[in-house]
Design a protein around this motif. Sequence first.
Motif, PDB file in Angstrom:
ATOM      1  N   VAL A   1       0.814  -1.185   0.155  1.00 19.70           N
ATOM      2  CA  VAL A   1      -0.007  -0.012  -0.219  1.00 19.70           C
ATOM      3  C   VAL A   1       1.022   1.144  -0.021  1.00 19.70           C
ATOM      4  O   VAL A   1       2.020   1.383   0.430  1.00 19.70           O
ATOM      5  CB  VAL A   1      -1.059  -0.181   1.092  1.00 19.70           C
ATOM      6  N   SER A   2       0.259   2.246  -0.575  1.00 20.32           N
ATOM      7  CA  SER A   2       0.970   3.567  -0.449  1.00 20.32           C
ATOM      8  C   SER A   2       0.501   4.269   0.922  1.00 20.32           C
ATOM      9  O   SER A   2      -0.605   4.049   1.307  1.00 20.32           O
ATOM     10  CB  SER A   2       0.713   4.449  -1.611  1.00 20.32           C
ATOM     11  N   HIS A   3       1.324   5.354   1.324  1.00 20.50           N
ATOM     12  CA  HIS A   3       1.046   6.050   2.709  1.00 20.50           C
ATOM     13  C   HIS A   3       0.406   7.465   2.029  1.00 20.50           C
ATOM     14  O   HIS A   3       1.531   8.218   1.973  1.00 20.50           O
ATOM     15  CB  HIS A   3       2.006   5.872   3.680  1.00 20.50           C
ATOM     16  N   ASP A   4      -0.643   7.864   2.309  1.00 27.27           N
ATOM     17  CA  ASP A   4      -0.928   9.126   2.022  1.00 27.27           C
ATOM     18  C   ASP A   4      -1.114   9.958   3.327  1.00 27.27           C
ATOM     19  O   ASP A   4      -1.773   9.967   4.027  1.00 27.27           O
ATOM     20  CB  ASP A   4      -2.466   9.187   1.417  1.00 27.27           C
ATOM     21  N   THR A   5       0.169  10.558   3.482  1.00 26.99           N
ATOM     22  CA  THR A   5       0.379  11.530   4.799  1.00 26.99           C
ATOM     23  C   THR A   5      -0.489  12.911   4.920  1.00 26.99           C
ATOM     24  O   THR A   5      -0.251  13.534   5.605  1.00 26.99           O
ATOM     25  CB  THR A   5       1.947  11.612   4.948  1.00 26.99           C
ATOM     26  N   ALA A   6      -0.653  13.235   3.418  1.00 27.71           N
ATOM     27  CA  ALA A   6      -1.406  14.523   3.186  1.00 27.71           C
ATOM     28  C   ALA A   6      -2.862  14.718   4.078  1.00 27.71           C
ATOM     29  O   ALA A   6      -3.290  15.500   4.496  1.00 27.71           O
ATOM     30  CB  ALA A   6      -1.522  14.932   1.814  1.00 27.71           C
ATOM     31  N   SER A   7      -3.502  13.379   3.866  1.00 26.85           N
ATOM     32  CA  SER A   7      -4.919  13.392   4.548  1.00 26.85           C
ATOM     33  C   SER A   7      -4.935  12.796   5.969  1.00 26.85           C
ATOM     34  O   SER A   7      -6.151  12.893   6.472  1.00 26.85           O
ATOM     35  CB  SER A   7      -5.638  12.444   3.623  1.00 26.85           C
ATOM     36  N   ALA A   8      -4.055  12.098   6.414  1.00 26.95           N
ATOM     37  CA  ALA A   8      -3.976  11.506   7.631  1.00 26.95           C
ATOM     38  C   ALA A   8      -2.678  11.625   8.160  1.00 26.95           C
ATOM     39  O   ALA A   8      -1.689  11.727   7.559  1.00 26.95           O
ATOM     40  CB  ALA A   8      -4.498  10.153   7.607  1.00 26.95           C
ATOM     41  N   PRO A   9      -2.585  11.451   9.700  1.00 27.30           N
ATOM     42  CA  PRO A   9      -1.348  11.308  10.571  1.00 27.30           C
ATOM     43  C   PRO A   9      -0.689  10.202   9.887  1.00 27.30           C
ATOM     44  O   PRO A   9      -1.471   9.021   9.622  1.00 27.30           O
ATOM     45  CB  PRO A   9      -1.808  11.297  11.879  1.00 27.30           C
TER      46      PRO A   9
ATOM     47  N   GLN B   1       4.763  13.044  18.620  1.00 26.47           N
ATOM     48  CA  GLN B   1       5.033  13.931  17.155  1.00 26.47           C
ATOM     49  C   GLN B   1       4.010  13.773  16.291  1.00 26.47           C
ATOM     50  O   GLN B   1       4.348  14.117  15.022  1.00 26.47           O
ATOM     51  CB  GLN B   1       6.456  13.247  16.754  1.00 26.47           C
ATOM     52  N   GLY B   2       2.717  13.248  16.660  1.00 32.00           N
ATOM     53  CA  GLY B   2       1.785  13.272  15.585  1.00 32.00           C
ATOM     54  C   GLY B   2       1.362  11.969  14.871  1.00 32.00           C
ATOM     55  O   GLY B   2       0.150  11.956  13.997  1.00 32.00           O
ATOM     56  N   ALA B   3       1.825  10.935  15.051  1.00 35.27           N
ATOM     57  CA  ALA B   3       1.700   9.659  14.483  1.00 35.27           C
ATOM     58  C   ALA B   3       0.531   8.828  15.169  1.00 35.27           C
ATOM     59  O   ALA B   3       0.170   9.161  16.306  1.00 35.27           O
ATOM     60  CB  ALA B   3       2.809   8.875  14.358  1.00 35.27           C
ATOM     61  N   ALA B   4      -0.166   8.057  14.225  1.00 37.23           N
ATOM     62  CA  ALA B   4      -1.053   7.279  14.909  1.00 37.23           C
ATOM     63  C   ALA B   4      -0.211   5.992  15.136  1.00 37.23           C
ATOM     64  O   ALA B   4       0.226   5.163  14.093  1.00 37.23           O
ATOM     65  CB  ALA B   4      -2.186   6.883  14.007  1.00 37.23           C
ATOM     66  N   VAL B   5      -0.294   5.526  16.300  1.00 41.94           N
ATOM     67  CA  VAL B   5       0.943   4.430  16.680  1.00 41.94           C
ATOM     68  C   VAL B   5       0.177   3.217  17.108  1.00 41.94           C
ATOM     69  O   VAL B   5      -0.685   3.290  17.984  1.00 41.94           O
ATOM     70  CB  VAL B   5       1.685   4.996  17.807  1.00 41.94           C
TER      71      VAL B   5
ATOM     72  N   ALA C   1       8.157   9.729   7.939  1.00 44.14           N
ATOM     73  CA  ALA C   1       7.092   9.230   7.454  1.00 44.14           C
ATOM     74  C   ALA C   1       5.938  10.243   6.939  1.00 44.14           C
ATOM     75  O   ALA C   1       5.060   9.942   6.057  1.00 44.14           O
ATOM     76  CB  ALA C   1       6.479   8.642   8.679  1.00 44.14           C
ATOM     77  N   ASP C   2       6.199  11.591   7.381  1.00 47.24           N
ATOM     78  CA  ASP C   2       5.480  12.620   6.855  1.00 47.24           C
ATOM     79  C   ASP C   2       5.851  13.318   5.642  1.00 47.24           C
ATOM     80  O   ASP C   2       5.467  14.108   4.978  1.00 47.24           O
ATOM     81  CB  ASP C   2       5.732  13.872   7.875  1.00 47.24           C
ATOM     82  N   GLY C   3       6.971  12.503   4.917  1.00 47.31           N
ATOM     83  CA  GLY C   3       7.595  12.625   3.761  1.00 47.31           C
ATOM     84  C   GLY C   3       8.557  13.901   3.641  1.00 47.31           C
ATOM     85  O   GLY C   3       9.015  14.268   2.452  1.00 47.31           O
ATOM     86  N   GLN C   4       9.190  14.179   4.672  1.00 47.15           N
ATOM     87  CA  GLN C   4      10.277  15.227   4.731  1.00 47.15           C
ATOM     88  C   GLN C   4      11.455  14.461   4.553  1.00 47.15           C
ATOM     89  O   GLN C   4      11.795  13.426   4.514  1.00 47.15           O
ATOM     90  CB  GLN C   4      10.179  15.954   6.201  1.00 47.15           C
ATOM     91  N   SER C   5      12.671  15.576   4.335  1.00 49.25           N
ATOM     92  CA  SER C   5      13.740  14.892   3.918  1.00 49.25           C
ATOM     93  C   SER C   5      14.546  14.309   5.183  1.00 49.25           C
ATOM     94  O   SER C   5      14.156  14.403   6.425  1.00 49.25           O
ATOM     95  CB  SER C   5      14.734  16.019   3.447  1.00 49.25           C
TER      96      SER C   5
END
Length: 327
Positions: free
Chosen positions: A9-17, A67-71, A280-284
Amino acid sequence: MALPALPKVSHDTASAPPRIVVLGSLNMDLVLRVPHAPEAGETLQGHSIHTVPGGKGGNQAVSCARQGAAVSLLGRVGADDYGQALRAALTRDGIDHGGVQTDAQEPTGVALVMVDDAAQNRIVVIAGANARVEVDAHDPELAQRLQHAAFLVAQFETPLAQVVTAAALAHRIGCKVMLNPSPAQALPAQLWPLLDTLVVNEVEARLLSGRVADTPAEAAKAACALRARGVARVVVTLGAGGAVAADTQGCRHHPALAVTAVDTTAAGDTFLGALAVTLADGQSFDAAVRHGIRAAALCVTQVGAQPSIPDRDAVLRSALPPDWIPL
């Protein structure tokens, strides 16, 4: 028996944590504040004692959540008061602990943490139920958790065979694996190709690479040796010396922030959680390392393991570390 086919699956971090699964230990820490570590035969008058939720798995899960993740956390506790207290603490941080098993025979893990006036800690761990964590590679609930996760985060305070099982399942599904090989021990050959990100301190880097890693230049050489084993990204943490990051772009030294430390317990776990969530947020990679340094700097200014782990807003309000330096 063959494993069931599972879609990547792909991880869409724009719409959900971002979602992160943590496999690791859960301990109740008995924290002693002392003027100095006692010598053999010495009786020492301590400052205080507190019970604080801890364990590397629990700490890293809390860091990711703050830090805002769903864990989701995978682990094991005893059927005792400490186990109930640890579950309650996880609930307060919004962490899914449905994957935390209850052991009817072994007690919840305990760590005796001695912190001296120089903020240095000495830790003795009694594994208890942590030593009996079981990972079922055919568990559909575990597969479902990993399918929607950006990372599986693991350490070595649970049985190594179970870490390998979980990492193999995550890798097969398409969930990246971040490993913190602590307490330090050699990695089995089958684990290396499963890793995306390896986070080590100087001791762990030296054990795994065979190279001294006490300075940024030495840590860079160790990190390159570890990347040669197939790991995409390596971080060597150097405490007050900052961290060295290594990937396909080469090695960079990220200096630490200058702070007055009062307790270094959970600093590494705080760093790793902040690193994982930022990636996971897609940052460098470099942005993630810098965020981890900021989080760890805040952590060491507070006492205790989980109580000292900062939330995302606090980290974003904190000072920026100096710019990184190519090595």
